[in-house]
Structures are given as C-alpha cells and as structure tokens.
Design a protein around this motif. Structure first.
Motif, PDB file in Angstrom:
ATOM      1  N   GLN A   1      26.495  -8.953  62.876  1.00 32.06           N
ATOM      2  CA  GLN A   1      27.007  -8.362  64.102  1.00 32.06           C
ATOM      3  C   GLN A   1      25.805  -7.908  64.916  1.00 32.06           C
ATOM      4  O   GLN A   1      24.852  -7.331  64.387  1.00 32.06           O
ATOM      5  CB  GLN A   1      27.942  -7.201  63.778  1.00 32.06           C
ATOM      6  CG  GLN A   1      29.115  -7.184  64.710  1.00 32.06           C
ATOM      7  CD  GLN A   1      30.344  -6.507  64.115  1.00 32.06           C
ATOM      8  OE1 GLN A   1      30.420  -6.312  62.911  1.00 32.06           O
ATOM      9  NE2 GLN A   1      31.286  -6.144  64.942  1.00 32.06           N
ATOM     10  N   ASP A   2      25.868  -8.234  66.198  1.00 30.73           N
ATOM     11  CA  ASP A   2      24.737  -8.017  67.087  1.00 30.73           C
ATOM     12  C   ASP A   2      25.142  -6.935  68.092  1.00 30.73           C
ATOM     13  O   ASP A   2      26.319  -6.792  68.396  1.00 30.73           O
ATOM     14  CB  ASP A   2      24.495  -9.375  67.775  1.00 30.73           C
ATOM     15  CG  ASP A   2      23.441  -9.358  68.842  1.00 30.73           C
ATOM     16  OD1 ASP A   2      22.585  -8.480  68.804  1.00 30.73           O
ATOM     17  OD2 ASP A   2      23.484 -10.237  69.719  1.00 30.73           O
ATOM     18  N   HIS A   3      24.183  -6.177  68.583  1.00 29.61           N
ATOM     19  CA  HIS A   3      24.469  -5.219  69.669  1.00 29.61           C
ATOM     20  C   HIS A   3      23.795  -5.738  70.918  1.00 29.61           C
ATOM     21  O   HIS A   3      22.583  -5.602  71.072  1.00 29.61           O
ATOM     22  CB  HIS A   3      23.918  -3.842  69.331  1.00 29.61           C
ATOM     23  CG  HIS A   3      24.616  -3.180  68.180  1.00 29.61           C
ATOM     24  ND1 HIS A   3      25.706  -2.376  68.347  1.00 29.61           N
ATOM     25  CD2 HIS A   3      24.386  -3.229  66.847  1.00 29.61           C
ATOM     26  CE1 HIS A   3      26.108  -1.927  67.167  1.00 29.61           C
ATOM     27  NE2 HIS A   3      25.327  -2.433  66.240  1.00 29.61           N
ATOM     28  N   LYS A   4      24.592  -6.343  71.813  1.00 35.48           N
ATOM     29  CA  LYS A   4      23.995  -7.010  72.973  1.00 35.48           C
ATOM     30  C   LYS A   4      23.652  -6.043  74.106  1.00 35.48           C
ATOM     31  O   LYS A   4      22.810  -6.333  74.935  1.00 35.48           O
ATOM     32  CB  LYS A   4      24.969  -8.045  73.524  1.00 35.48           C
ATOM     33  CG  LYS A   4      25.062  -9.279  72.657  1.00 35.48           C
ATOM     34  CD  LYS A   4      25.352 -10.505  73.509  1.00 35.48           C
ATOM     35  CE  LYS A   4      25.141 -11.775  72.729  1.00 35.48           C
ATOM     36  NZ  LYS A   4      26.187 -12.048  71.758  1.00 35.48           N
ATOM     37  N   ARG A   5      24.367  -4.894  74.147  1.00 36.75           N
ATOM     38  CA  ARG A   5      24.168  -4.000  75.292  1.00 36.75           C
ATOM     39  C   ARG A   5      22.951  -3.105  75.069  1.00 36.75           C
ATOM     40  O   ARG A   5      22.616  -2.763  73.937  1.00 36.75           O
ATOM     41  CB  ARG A   5      25.406  -3.131  75.505  1.00 36.75           C
ATOM     42  CG  ARG A   5      26.685  -3.912  75.685  1.00 36.75           C
ATOM     43  CD  ARG A   5      26.692  -4.655  77.015  1.00 36.75           C
ATOM     44  NE  ARG A   5      28.045  -5.033  77.355  1.00 36.75           N
ATOM     45  CZ  ARG A   5      28.846  -4.300  78.129  1.00 36.75           C
ATOM     46  NH1 ARG A   5      28.435  -3.168  78.650  1.00 36.75           N
ATOM     47  NH2 ARG A   5      30.068  -4.719  78.371  1.00 36.75           N
TER      48      ARG A   5
ATOM     49  N   THR B   1      21.621  -7.586  76.992  1.00 36.30           N
ATOM     50  CA  THR B   1      20.212  -7.905  76.693  1.00 36.30           C
ATOM     51  C   THR B   1      20.214  -9.114  75.762  1.00 36.30           C
ATOM     52  O   THR B   1      21.288  -9.622  75.419  1.00 36.30           O
ATOM     53  CB  THR B   1      19.540  -6.741  75.942  1.00 36.30           C
ATOM     54  OG1 THR B   1      20.131  -6.664  74.626  1.00 36.30           O
ATOM     55  CG2 THR B   1      19.719  -5.423  76.657  1.00 36.30           C
ATOM     56  N   GLY B   2      19.050  -9.522  75.291  1.00 39.26           N
ATOM     57  CA  GLY B   2      18.984 -10.569  74.268  1.00 39.26           C
ATOM     58  C   GLY B   2      19.553 -10.081  72.940  1.00 39.26           C
ATOM     59  O   GLY B   2      19.916 -10.874  72.077  1.00 39.26           O
ATOM     60  N   GLY B   3      19.648  -8.761  72.762  1.00 41.82           N
ATOM     61  CA  GLY B   3      20.140  -8.169  71.506  1.00 41.82           C
ATOM     62  C   GLY B   3      19.267  -6.980  71.140  1.00 41.82           C
ATOM     63  O   GLY B   3      18.048  -7.100  71.119  1.00 41.82           O
TER      64      GLY B   3
ATOM     65  N   PHE C   1      19.324 -20.402  65.687  1.00 44.35           N
ATOM     66  CA  PHE C   1      19.551 -19.114  65.026  1.00 44.35           C
ATOM     67  C   PHE C   1      19.600 -17.989  66.054  1.00 44.35           C
ATOM     68  O   PHE C   1      19.019 -18.094  67.130  1.00 44.35           O
ATOM     69  CB  PHE C   1      18.416 -18.820  64.039  1.00 44.35           C
ATOM     70  CG  PHE C   1      18.598 -19.470  62.691  1.00 44.35           C
ATOM     71  CD1 PHE C   1      19.585 -19.040  61.823  1.00 44.35           C
ATOM     72  CD2 PHE C   1      17.769 -20.507  62.285  1.00 44.35           C
ATOM     73  CE1 PHE C   1      19.747 -19.627  60.572  1.00 44.35           C
ATOM     74  CE2 PHE C   1      17.932 -21.108  61.038  1.00 44.35           C
ATOM     75  CZ  PHE C   1      18.924 -20.655  60.185  1.00 44.35           C
ATOM     76  N   GLY C   2      20.282 -16.903  65.714  1.00 44.35           N
ATOM     77  CA  GLY C   2      20.377 -15.740  66.599  1.00 44.35           C
ATOM     78  C   GLY C   2      19.135 -14.867  66.481  1.00 44.35           C
ATOM     79  O   GLY C   2      18.488 -14.806  65.436  1.00 44.35           O
ATOM     80  N   ASP C   3      18.823 -14.187  67.545  1.00 47.80           N
ATOM     81  CA  ASP C   3      17.711 -13.252  67.560  1.00 47.80           C
ATOM     82  C   ASP C   3      18.257 -11.945  68.124  1.00 47.80           C
ATOM     83  O   ASP C   3      18.651 -11.936  69.295  1.00 47.80           O
ATOM     84  CB  ASP C   3      16.590 -13.820  68.444  1.00 47.80           C
ATOM     85  CG  ASP C   3      15.307 -13.015  68.354  1.00 47.80           C
ATOM     86  OD1 ASP C   3      15.360 -11.890  67.842  1.00 47.80           O
ATOM     87  OD2 ASP C   3      14.263 -13.518  68.801  1.00 47.80           O
ATOM     88  N   PRO C   4      18.413 -10.880  67.377  1.00 46.00           N
ATOM     89  CA  PRO C   4      17.752 -10.523  66.117  1.00 46.00           C
ATOM     90  C   PRO C   4      18.583 -10.722  64.838  1.00 46.00           C
ATOM     91  O   PRO C   4      18.171 -10.234  63.779  1.00 46.00           O
ATOM     92  CB  PRO C   4      17.496  -9.029  66.318  1.00 46.00           C
ATOM     93  CG  PRO C   4      18.716  -8.554  67.058  1.00 46.00           C
ATOM     94  CD  PRO C   4      19.115  -9.702  67.951  1.00 46.00           C
ATOM     95  N   GLU C   5      19.716 -11.432  64.882  1.00 49.46           N
ATOM     96  CA  GLU C   5      20.533 -11.569  63.669  1.00 49.46           C
ATOM     97  C   GLU C   5      19.731 -12.169  62.498  1.00 49.46           C
ATOM     98  O   GLU C   5      19.851 -11.738  61.345  1.00 49.46           O
ATOM     99  CB  GLU C   5      21.740 -12.478  63.918  1.00 49.46           C
ATOM    100  CG  GLU C   5      22.800 -11.911  64.844  1.00 49.46           C
ATOM    101  CD  GLU C   5      22.618 -12.350  66.278  1.00 49.46           C
ATOM    102  OE1 GLU C   5      21.457 -12.501  66.721  1.00 49.46           O
ATOM    103  OE2 GLU C   5      23.630 -12.548  66.972  1.00 49.46           O
ATOM    104  N   THR C   6      18.920 -13.203  62.808  1.00 51.69           N
ATOM    105  CA  THR C   6      18.175 -13.922  61.769  1.00 51.69           C
ATOM    106  C   THR C   6      17.250 -13.000  60.984  1.00 51.69           C
ATOM    107  O   THR C   6      17.093 -13.149  59.771  1.00 51.69           O
ATOM    108  CB  THR C   6      17.349 -15.039  62.450  1.00 51.69           C
ATOM    109  OG1 THR C   6      18.264 -15.802  63.214  1.00 51.69           O
ATOM    110  CG2 THR C   6      16.643 -15.923  61.454  1.00 51.69           C
TER     111      THR C   6
HETATM  112  N1  GLY Z   1      21.496 -12.272  69.518  1.00 48.63           N
HETATM  113  C1  GLY Z   1      22.157 -13.217  70.301  1.00 48.63           C
HETATM  114  C2  GLY Z   1      21.464 -14.472  70.537  1.00 48.63           C
HETATM  115  O1  GLY Z   1      20.527 -14.833  69.842  1.00 48.63           O
HETATM  116  O2  GLY Z   1      21.860 -15.199  71.437  1.00 48.63           O
END
Ligand code: GLY
Ligand code: AMP
Length: 420
Positions: free
Chosen positions: A209-213, A223-225, A286-291
C-alpha cells in the motif's frame, strides 16, 4: 553474469541490492545510477534516454540482462531496441507498455474482457468533454491520456473543478495532442498489486500500500509516493483470487492472444470497493517506493526470478517471502512535488543503518567532494522490517531521527490504515 540496471531512484537501488545478493555470480552496471546504487554497481555517465549509447554499451560488453526501472524509457521503446541487438530485457515492449502510457488502451482491454474498472468516456475535443460533464454527478475523475508522472489525474469534488481540469489538459500542458478520459469515482481502499508475467504464465508477488498524497491523513497534492508498506491486511486470499481471476489473468491472456505478449512486472493499481477489487490503472514496471519495502522481505533470488520471466519459464517458479512486515518512509526536500529547496548536506545514514532491520535507499542524492547532497525531490527512502507493521514503523521513525538534512520533509503517519 553481467547485469545492467537503468534508472537512478530508490527502486533501482533496492533492485541493485537484491541482484547483488543473488547466488548467481554477477557484475552490475547502472545507467545512470546514484550514490546508493554505486555500493553495488559500476555507474555509467549515460542518460537513461540515450537509447543508442545504452544499446551500444550492452552489445559491446555482452550484457546478459538489462533491467529497466522507470516507465519513460520502456514507453519510448528501449526494450525493443535492445532486443533487436539480441540483448535480454526485463521490461515489456513499447506496444505492451501502452497498458501504462495510454489510459484508453487499457480501458478498451478492460471493457472487452469484462475486467471491473470505473465507467469512462474518452474525448479529444474540449467542447464535447465539457458538454458530457454537464450530464454527470460529482465527485468525478478527469485524467489526461498519456504519461504525466502522476500529475495528470484530477479527482474533482465539483463541476467547476472538473471543467477547470478539462481546460488545463486541453491547454496542452501534458502533451501536444491532448485527449482525456472522464471516469466514475471509485470509493474504497487503494492497493498496489504486482505480478511477474513471462508472456503467458503469471506469478503474483506480495502487494503493498502506497501513500500518494503529500500530507498526513492522505491529503494534499499527489506525489510519486511518500511511503509504502507490505503486506496489506486488506488483501485477503479471497480478494487476491478475485484480482487474479477477474483482472490480471484476462489482461495477460488478451495481450497473448493479440500476439503482443506482456513480459516483465505488471503493477495493477486497484481500488478495493464494496463490490470487490476494481482496476484503477496499470503500470508496466515496479512501484516506487513499494519495491523498496517489498524486496526487503524477498527470500527467493530476484535475479533468478527475472531470468525465468525473460526466458518464459515462470510456470514452475516458486517465490517465497519472509513472514514479516516492511515499511518505507520517503524523506523529501521541502517544497516537493513543486519547487523544492535542495542541496543541503545529508548526515547520519551509517548511524541509522546500524540496526540490522534498517536499510536506507537513495533516490535524489549526489556526491560532491565526498559529501552526500540532497539534490532531488524525493531524497531517501528509509526502510525497516519487523515482526509487525507497528514494529517496522517504530524502527523506521527512530532511524529517521538520526538522518539529518536541513530541508528534510516526511510524513509521520505512513501505514496509518494498518494500525489498530
Ligand atoms: N508508487 C506509485 C508508482 O510507482 O507509480
Ligand atoms: P492513476 O494515475 O490513474 O493511478 O491515478 C492517480 C491516483 O488517483 C490513483 O492512485 C488514485 O488514488 C486516484 N484515482 C484514479 N482514478 C480514480 C477513480 N476512478 N476513483 C477514485 N480515485 C481514483
């Protein structure tokens, strides 16, 4: 084995670390890399949009696998160019990357295959879009079609906001030839779901789970995360089954049947609604920062998983994870995602990493006279593992206290939804 990683963010730092830890002996190169990636790789002074030099370097140096981190080079066809030179690439083709670069492409696949997603309409004429808006209720979502680094999506509470967003997109701010989609607002909890795909077979990864705001309580601009955590309590086995059956498998199978197989990691942004999981969007990387959070829990060998993906051998791949929790907090420069302050000196990373559960990934940093400088919007990703999300969270915030730079900004509530 020689590996080349394209990118310079925290995601690529985490990938480089996992490749370095592989049991398959390897030497890593990175284009362009960053001071964190440099701990594991030889960084080359080539820009990630210089496809010609990347291809020449890969061919001349007999690179066995190129891993492309960010979406832009993939959507601009870097995989296709490398493959023409017989270089293996962990990333989809330019055609398949439309799953991220074209919202209308993805929506059409979803419609044709009954994949649950928000109802939408596509427009390339401003007056038609405004006219259609008149017939709708709010909230409503307006999205620029094409890549917009997360900035082309507007969640509009009022018709006034919606018509302003439509006008902004048609002003040509995002692309020369603007088009947009207007779509239904989905209510629920958002998760990032990842799967490796070798064209035909699929292996799901743990999700995050990402926090985008930008601001606490998931408020403020996108934001990008700003942080991420894994595992996600909301994704029960039942829901994972629905995601695979109703969303991921029909997509992969549609691409395969179309003779445009998808290969690489497929990242589905999902909304878990009252009706079940619905697709918000696909990303083709891949997601950033999920990865950064996810890879800290990986027990299997990432390089071997990536080789299985590019060789079409995923069918029997077993992927295992530590039975722990992991959490990443993004340290940004104040002012991000708009004009941010930069170039303050960073200290304290070594001290923070003394705890074995802590890893600090570099995103926007650079070295100047042996000093580390906070040069980008998102600067560092402080990642902690623990037996629970609570424990990981406590460790991450303790570590952050030790890292100092004048313009440090971060959210203090990462993983708030997972707290009891
Ligand atoms: N964290 C969301 C993205 O990588 O697009
Ligand atoms: P996207 O670039 O399509 O992922 O959109 C960025 C963010 O906007 C997503 O991560 C969601 O938080 C939000 N979003 C996008 N589409 C919708 C929708 N139809 N309903 C609710 N929120 C959405």
């Amino acid at each position: 084995m020689k590996i080349l990683i394209i990118g310079n963010g925290g995601r690529e730092h985490a990938i480089a670390r996992s490749i370095y830890l592989s049991s398959i002996p390897n030497k890593i190169y990175a284009i362009p890399g960053n001071p964190g990636i440099m701990q594991y790789a030889e960084c080359l002074n080539i820009s990630s949009d210089n496809h010609k030099d990347i291809c020449n370097f890969s061919i001349r140096n007999n690179i066995n696998l190129v891993i492309i981190g960010p979406e832009v080079p993939i959507c601009n066809g870097l995989s296709d160019e490398l493959e023409k030179g017989n270089i293996k690439v962990f990333a989809p083709s330019k055609f398949a990357s439309q799953l991220e670069s074209s919202k209308s492409f993805t929506k059409e696949i979803a419609y044709k295959n009954n994949i649950p997603t928000a109802a939408y309409k596509w427009f390339n004429k401003q007056d038609r879009a405004l006219q259609y808006l008149d017939s709708l209720n709010t909230p409503i979502v307006i999205k620029a079609d094409g890549l917009a680094a997360g900035k082309g999506v507007f969640i509009c509470e009022s018709k006034k906001e919606a018509s302003e967003s439509i006008n902004e997109i048609f002003s040509g701010k995002f692309t020369d030839n603007p088009s947009l989609i207007i779509e239904e607002f989905l209510n629920g909890e958002e998760v990032s779901f990842f799967a490796l795909v070798d064209g035909k077979d699929i292996q799901p990864l743990i999700s995050a789970q990402d926090h985008k705001r930008l601001l606490e309580g998931d408020k403020g601009p996108n934001t990008g995360g700003m942080g991420a955590y894994t595992p996600t309590p909301i994704l029960t086995n039942n829901i994972i089954g629905q995601v695979m059956n109703k969303i991921i498998e029909p997509t992969v199978s549609a691409m395969y049947k179309n003779n445009t197989p998808y290969k690489g990691v497929l990242f589905a942004g999902l909304m878990i609604t009252e009706k079940g999981p619905e697709l918000i969007e696909y990303n083709i990387r891949f997601g950033d920062p999920e990865t950064q959070a996810m890879l800290m829990l990986l027990k299997s060998d990432l390089l071997s998983m990536m080789l299985d993906t590019v060789n079409g051998d995923l069918k029997n791949t077993k992927i295992t994870w530590k039975n722990e929790a992991s959490l990443t907090v993004v340290l940004a420069n104040k002012g991000y995602p708009l004009n941010y302050k930069k170039d303050s000196i960073i200290t304290g990373i070594e001290d923070a990493e003394k705890d074995p559960g802590i890893k600090v990934f570099h995103a926007g940093t650079r070295l100047e006279n042996k000093r580390l400088i906070a040069s980008g919007g998102r600067v560092l990703n402080v990642t902690a593992t623990g037996l629970s999300i609570e424990e990981a969270r406590k460790k991450a915030y303790n570590a952050i206290e030790k890292i100092k730079f004048k313009t440090k900004y971060y959210r203090k509530d990462i993983a708030w939804r997972a707290m009891n």
